[in-house]
Design a protein around this motif. Structure first.
Motif, short mmCIF file in Angstrom:
data_model
loop_
_atom_site.label_atom_id
_atom_site.label_comp_id
_atom_site.label_asym_id
_atom_site.label_seq_id
_atom_site.Cartn_x
_atom_site.Cartn_y
_atom_site.Cartn_z
N ILE A 22 -0.77 8.45 -0.29
CA ILE A 22 -0.98 7.08 -1.00
C ILE A 22 0.30 6.89 -1.52
CG2 ILE A 22 -3.58 7.17 -1.25
CD1 ILE A 22 -2.85 7.88 -4.22
N PHE A 23 0.66 5.59 -1.64
CA PHE A 23 1.69 5.31 -2.60
C PHE A 23 1.42 4.08 -3.69
CE2 PHE A 23 1.99 3.03 1.40
CZ PHE A 23 2.32 1.93 1.04
N TYR A 24 2.34 3.91 -4.55
CA TYR A 24 2.31 2.92 -5.66
C TYR A 24 3.35 1.95 -5.53
CZ TYR A 24 -0.83 6.52 -7.34
OH TYR A 24 -1.76 7.47 -7.34
N SER A 25 2.83 0.83 -6.18
CA SER A 25 3.93 -0.45 -6.25
C SER A 25 4.60 -0.01 -7.48
CB SER A 25 3.12 -1.66 -6.51
OG SER A 25 3.68 -2.62 -6.99
N SER A 26 6.06 -0.19 -7.76
CA SER A 26 6.48 -0.15 -8.81
C SER A 26 6.62 -1.17 -9.65
CB SER A 26 8.16 0.34 -8.40
OG SER A 26 8.68 -0.95 -7.77
N LYS A 27 6.08 -2.29 -9.20
CA LYS A 27 5.82 -3.53 -9.77
C LYS A 27 4.65 -3.54 -10.76
CE LYS A 27 6.31 -8.61 -9.04
NZ LYS A 27 6.70 -9.51 -7.83
N THR A 28 3.63 -3.12 -10.02
CA THR A 28 2.16 -3.36 -10.81
C THR A 28 1.54 -1.90 -11.17
OG1 THR A 28 0.97 -3.21 -8.65
CG2 THR A 28 1.74 -5.32 -9.25
N GLY A 29 2.04 -0.76 -10.47
CA GLY A 29 1.58 0.47 -11.03
C GLY A 29 0.23 0.83 -10.04
N GLU A 30 -0.23 -0.28 -9.25
CA GLU A 30 -1.43 -0.09 -8.31
C GLU A 30 -1.11 0.83 -7.28
OE1 GLU A 30 -4.41 -1.34 -9.28
OE2 GLU A 30 -3.98 -2.89 -10.57
N VAL A 31 -2.24 1.19 -6.38
CA VAL A 31 -1.87 1.69 -5.30
C VAL A 31 -1.40 0.87 -4.17
CG1 VAL A 31 -2.88 3.24 -3.46
CG2 VAL A 31 -3.42 3.80 -5.90
N ALA A 32 -0.53 1.16 -3.75
CA ALA A 32 0.08 0.14 -2.86
C ALA A 32 -0.50 0.07 -1.32
CB ALA A 32 1.59 -0.12 -3.05
N GLY A 33 -0.66 1.21 -0.96
CA GLY A 33 -1.34 1.35 0.35
C GLY A 33 -1.27 2.73 0.65
N PHE A 34 -1.26 3.14 2.05
CA PHE A 34 -1.33 4.36 2.47
C PHE A 34 -0.60 4.71 3.89
CE2 PHE A 34 -5.08 2.86 4.27
CZ PHE A 34 -5.15 3.29 5.84
N THR A 35 0.02 5.77 3.99
CA THR A 35 0.74 6.28 5.30
C THR A 35 -0.11 6.96 6.19
OG1 THR A 35 1.84 7.98 4.47
CG2 THR A 35 2.99 5.78 4.08
N ASP A 36 0.08 6.77 7.39
CA ASP A 36 -0.50 7.92 8.40
C ASP A 36 0.21 7.84 9.82
OD1 ASP A 36 -2.99 9.62 9.07
OD2 ASP A 36 -2.85 8.14 10.93
N SER A 37 0.46 8.81 10.16
CA SER A 37 1.45 8.98 11.57
C SER A 37 0.75 7.95 12.69
CB SER A 37 1.73 10.35 11.80
OG SER A 37 0.79 10.96 12.56
N HIS A 38 -0.43 7.88 12.52
CA HIS A 38 -1.26 7.42 13.89
C HIS A 38 -1.74 5.73 13.75
CE1 HIS A 38 -2.11 11.75 13.78
NE2 HIS A 38 -1.69 11.85 15.05
N LEU A 39 -1.07 5.29 12.44
CA LEU A 39 -1.34 3.79 12.34
C LEU A 39 -0.19 3.09 13.32
CD1 LEU A 39 -1.88 3.49 8.72
CD2 LEU A 39 -3.54 3.09 10.30
#
Length: 642
Positions: free
Chosen positions: A289-306
């Protein structure tokens, strides 16, 4: 979006750009450390930090956009001091992690990590951020670069962990980045090896390791007690990984099994209910997962198969990403937004494709600009590198094995090539389609290179992964010969000109290949490979993970001996290359020294190269160049000279 990706590219830092390749590239073009790496913007966007490679010396530098001044912060040759990581703590302070080689009484070496702080607003230079205070009865931790939290509401303070009082039992401290003074906020506890804090900076979870048992405990805010959250045996189906808290302190993201594959879950810490966020019925979830530097919310996730490798939940970042995809029109490429300012108006993109080893772009949304900053490997372009092709083949028992095939630029169907099978390390790891210097160099020099994700590799489900447990030298080894045979059937490999090479577990597999399948492999090259499983398990008794090692490899001495390459020195009849770093703390140099000694006693064709002060990762550029040159010369001698 204005496009600067053209014949003439703007270079903000006066970096060299690509030029047409008109002569044979030196090995350093592939084997050198990246020219530029770890490019990051300060939160306010006024400064840009990056790591520059100057003839093997890595230098962390900061460029001020207003003045144009570039300031060196820290340098390392990655031999006695290893530059590991850095991060902006706030607009003015950089935190840096470095490994050092230390000496014990008697001359034995070990690795220690330290964290440094560099403040752009003063002239006092770089300072040690975490130091034990002997006057207070503190010890200096062996590992003193562990950050628990960048406190979101306190820009000048962070949480760190360190075992200043009891070895291997860390406490948590609040560290003031101005004074570098620590205040303990969580006492050490027996067997706790790591601490996790929520997005508000509260220590909430303790990770406990007791032999082969792992337990995660959650702080009960009402009672102050620590309650069991997860409890599992190592390598079991109940294993989980903590990815991070949501902005809501009641929600936690984890990776755990779902229908035999790792999947992404959101866990409600009150009800303990798991919500499935993402799963793939063929592959394990392998992202974060990763975060938005602007809101502090979880901004989404990564996966090599997307499809795009990333799923954005943050509308602003998703809009930026989609505009970049539309602007940089190209069939096969990957974009990764690796850094943004706090308002997300300036950003760094890392761009890779089949024809590039990677480049950094700087974007400014207010000016609608996107410009090239630097290339990771500036001499490598589509004229020398054609990328990797994902392939699959059937193992002898019918199991499907995937892998990646790298062919020379200009390869035409029907051409039969000298071939290298190149298994990855781990073995609980896997290869991907991304650029790597080993296969790129070998393909550039005319070889077909196959990287099989043999059984025991990660990414293909629990049962597939568990084949590596006490599986060394067995079916996972046979998968490599099956890959070579598939290349012959495809008309790619010359049957009489196939060798095998690898690093770490890949080095072990290369040595075992000429034991089990000498009819297929004409030579074997090993960097930092294990040669003696019995010795590996025996030496584990000195370490805290000894029971995990015993479970992974087993304790049957006869079986360990039977699956150790050194046992077969007398029967090996293929040329062997061994390369090993003298300071390898993962696979001790003993393994290659012993292998060379046994082969030499039997009068075998063996070449041994020891890298003085070398580590397990070829971190030092001169070692990397020397090793890859040795591999290339060895393969050329045995596959091209006849």
């Amino acid at each position: 979006m204005r496009k600067f990706i053209a014949a003439a590219l703007i270079t903000l830092l006066s970096f060299n750009t690509l030029s047409a390749q008109d002569k044979k590239l030196p090995i350093e073009a592939f084997a050198g450390l990246k020219d530029f790496s770890q490019v990051k913007l300060s939160p306010n966007g006024e400064n840009l930090a990056f790591v520059r490679n100057n003839k093997g010396t890595l230098i962390l530098m900061v460029k001020n956009f207003k003045t144009g001044v570039i300031t060196p912060v820290l340098q390392s040759d990655n031999q006695t001091v290893f530059f590991d990581w850095y991060s902006w703590a706030n607009d003015d302070v950089l935190l840096l992690g470095a490994r050092h080689i230390k000496y014990q009484f008697g001359g034995a070496k070990y690795t220690s990590t330290l964290m440094y702080a560099y403040n752009l607003t003063d002239d006092k230079g770089i300072k040690l951020a975490m130091r034990g205070n002997a006057a207070r009865g503190e010890r200096q931790p062996q590992f003193a670069d562990k950050i628990v939290s960048f406190l979101p509401k306190q820009k000048n303070k962070i949480l760190v962990q360190g075992d200043f009082k009891i070895a291997n039992t860390p406490a948590v401290y609040e560290l003031d980045l101005t004074t570098l003074r620590r205040t303990q906020i969580q006492r050490p506890r027996n067997n706790v090896t790591a601490w996790f804090a929520d997005r508000q900076g509260n220590v909430r979870i303790a990770k406990i390791m007791d032999d082969t048992q792992f337990t995660y405990e959650l702080l009960n805010a009402e009672t102050g007690d620590w309650d069991t959250l997860f409890d599992y045996e190592v390598f079991s189906e109940q294993s989980i990984s903590i990815l991070g808290f949501d902005k809501s302190p009641n929600l936690l993201y984890i990776s755990a099994l779902h229908n035999g594959r790792d999947a992404l879950f959101r866990l409600n810490l009150t009800t303990k209910e798991r919500e499935l966020i993402y799963s793939n019925d063929k592959y394990d979830f392998d992202g974060s997962i990763f975060y938005s530097s602007k809101t502090g919310e979880v901004a989404g996730f990564t996966d090599s198969h997307l499809e795009d490798g990333v799923n954005y939940w943050d509308a602003d970042l998703d809009k930026l990403y989609r505009s970049l995809r539309a602007s940089l029109a190209k069939d096969e490429y990957d974009l990764d937004i690796v850094s943004t300012t706090e308002d997300q108006q300036k950003y760094i993109v890392y761009f890779t494709s089949d024809s590039t080893s990677g480049m950094y772009l700087l974007g400014d949304r207010t000016k609608n600009e996107l410009a090239l900053l630097a290339h990771a490997y500036p001499k490598i372009d589509e004229t020398v590198y054609g990328g990797k092709e994902r392939i699959s083949y059937k193992a002898r028992d019918g199991l499907t094995i995937e892998g990646y095939l790298t062919l020379p630029v200009g390869y035409e169907k029907g051409d039969k090539l000298p071939t290298i099978i190149f298994p990855h390390g781990g073995p609980m790891a896997r290869d991907y389609a991304n650029f790597d210097y080993w296969t790129a160099l070998l393909a550039y020099n005319g070889y077909a290179v196959l990287q099989p994700n043999f059984r025991g590799s990660s990414g293909y489900g629990y049962e597939f992964l568990m084949e590596s447990i006490q599986g060394f030298g067995l079916a996972m080894q046979d998968d490599l010969q099956d890959g070579a045979n598939w290349l012959i059937e495809q008309g790619i490999a010359q049957p009489e000109k196939i060798c095998i090479g690898g690093a770490s577990y890949g080095g072990y597999a290369a040595l075992m290949a000429v034991v089990k399948h000498p009819e297929t492999f004409k030579c074997a090259a090993s960097f930092a490979g294990v040669s003696d499983l019995e010795h590996l398990v025996f030496k584990a008794r000195y370490f805290t993970n000894k029971e995990i090692v015993r479970k992974q490899f087993g304790t049957d001495d006869d079986m360990l001996e039977a699956n150790s390459p050194v046992t077969y020195a007398k029967q090996i009849n293929r040329p062997i290359l061994l390369v090993h770093g003298s300071d390898d703390s993962v696979v001790p140099v003993y393994h290659s020294r012993e292998m060379e000694d046994e082969l030499d006693d039997e009068g075998k064709d063996v070449t041994y190269i020891e890298l003085d002060d070398g580590d397990h990762y070829l971190s030092h550029q001169a070692h990397r160049v020397k090793t890859l040159q040795a591999f290339l010369d060895f393969f050329d001698k045995h596959l091209k000279s006849e």
